[in-house]
Design a protein around this motif. Structure first.
Motif, PDB file in Angstrom:
ATOM      1  N   THR A  62       0.839  -1.192   0.000  1.00  0.00           N
ATOM      2  CA  THR A  62       0.000   0.000   0.000  1.00  0.00           C
ATOM      3  C   THR A  62       0.879   1.248   0.000  1.00  0.00           C
ATOM      4  N   ILE A  75      -3.754   0.069  -3.593  1.00  0.00           N
ATOM      5  CA  ILE A  75      -3.506  -1.272  -3.059  1.00  0.00           C
ATOM      6  C   ILE A  75      -3.043  -2.148  -4.216  1.00  0.00           C
ATOM      7  N   PHE A  78      -7.384  -7.252   3.496  1.00  0.00           N
ATOM      8  CA  PHE A  78      -7.504  -7.473   2.050  1.00  0.00           C
ATOM      9  C   PHE A  78      -7.683  -8.960   1.791  1.00  0.00           C
TER      10      PHE A  78
END
Length: 299
Positions: A16, A30, A108
């Protein structure tokens, strides 16, 4: 996404960064890297195909509330020749979320739909608030790849993150997009691209800003670059974008710290930012560039 236990059925690496859009909004790109050889590709109509679901949730570190979310479904199709090429490389997904300054926790998830395998990643995000009387820098992004900003017939995207739809990403400069390195491991056959932004107040002339790089190994400075002018300036957002590149063919193997230094020529403003990378010998012949599987931040 609700599980507290990381899932590693599908190996992924995630990186990130942060770039200020204005004083109240920060764009967090991302990037997720998946090894092509580890994926289960379906064969349809003479082409190889793989489909993913990507999802992210960002929670406020103090309150625990959801501050932002992302969801993309990506389908990648290659002909036989391209499929064989990419087996030696990786797929890189790119998405993004817009958040206010603050401290957050990112979760994520990537799911390969053919096999149902899942991989998750968690990290802390610290997004600094704007300081009106002080020059500040974005993340220092490292890359070995630039691509033209255009759609590809090899990649189809269904995005579900309307708050992250930007006409132009901060990583886009001069019609080219820098693809962040997720692992930050490079070889001496590659060129290193370093991208970052500087944010200043109305009192500072953006065109007077200059930036250079310093490289450190084992705590000692080993080299530096000449200073350069911004590659692009935006008077409305008070942003100067810098992109510096250098070949790695003459750089010794090892681990490095790269420090970006931005100064105001003839003024008092100065800011620093750092990142880290490793340089190793290539382990396989060079192959065509890794495809960037771009998510909802581009839609």
């Amino acid at each position: 996404m609700r599980s507290e236990t990381p899932v590693v059925e599908l190996p992924i690496a995630v990186e990130t960064a942060y770039f200020r859009l204005n004083n109240k909004q920060i764009f967090v790109p991302i990037s997720a890297k998946l090894a092509s050889s580890a994926l289960q590709w379906a064969q349809k109509s003479g082409r190889r195909q793989v489909e993913f679901d990507f999802a992210a949730e960002v929670h406020d570190s103090q309150s625990g509330r959801i501050a932002g979310a992302l969801r993309d479904t990506i389908t990648v199709r290659f002909d036989t020749e391209r499929y064989e090429e990419i087996q030696q490389n990786a797929l890189v997904y790119q998405g993004g979320i817009i958040l206010p300054p603050g401290n957050y926790k990112l979760k994520f998830l990537a799911r390969e739909n053919e096999s149902g395998r899942i991989g998750t990643f968690e990290d802390d995000l610290r997004l600094p608030a704007a300081q009106p009387d002080r020059m500040q820098l974005s993340s220092i992004v490292l890359s070995s790849q630039l691509v033209e900003v255009q759609k590809s017939s090899e990649v189809q995207t269904k995005g579900f993150a309307p708050d992250a739809k930007l006409k132009e990403l901060p990583l886009d400069v001069g019609g080219e997009r820098i693809i962040p390195s997720v692992t930050r491991v490079f070889t001496n056959q590659q060129k290193l691209y370093i991208f970052f932004q500087a944010y200043v107040s109305e009192k500072t002339d953006l065109n007077h800003l200059r930036a250079g790089l310093e490289f450190f190994r084992n705590g000692a400075r080993v080299s530096q670059t000449p200073t350069v002018a911004p590659a692009q300036v935006n008077d409305r957002t008070r942003t100067a974008s810098f992109r510096i590149s250098l070949p790695l063919s003459t750089v010794a193997m090892g681990r490095y710290t790269v420090q970006a230094v931005v100064v105001e020529a003839g003024g008092a403003q100065v800011a620093f930012g750092r990142n880290y990378f490793a340089l190793r010998l290539p382990v396989a012949p060079s192959v065509p560039a890794t495809p960037a599987v771009t998510g909802s931040s581009e839609n």
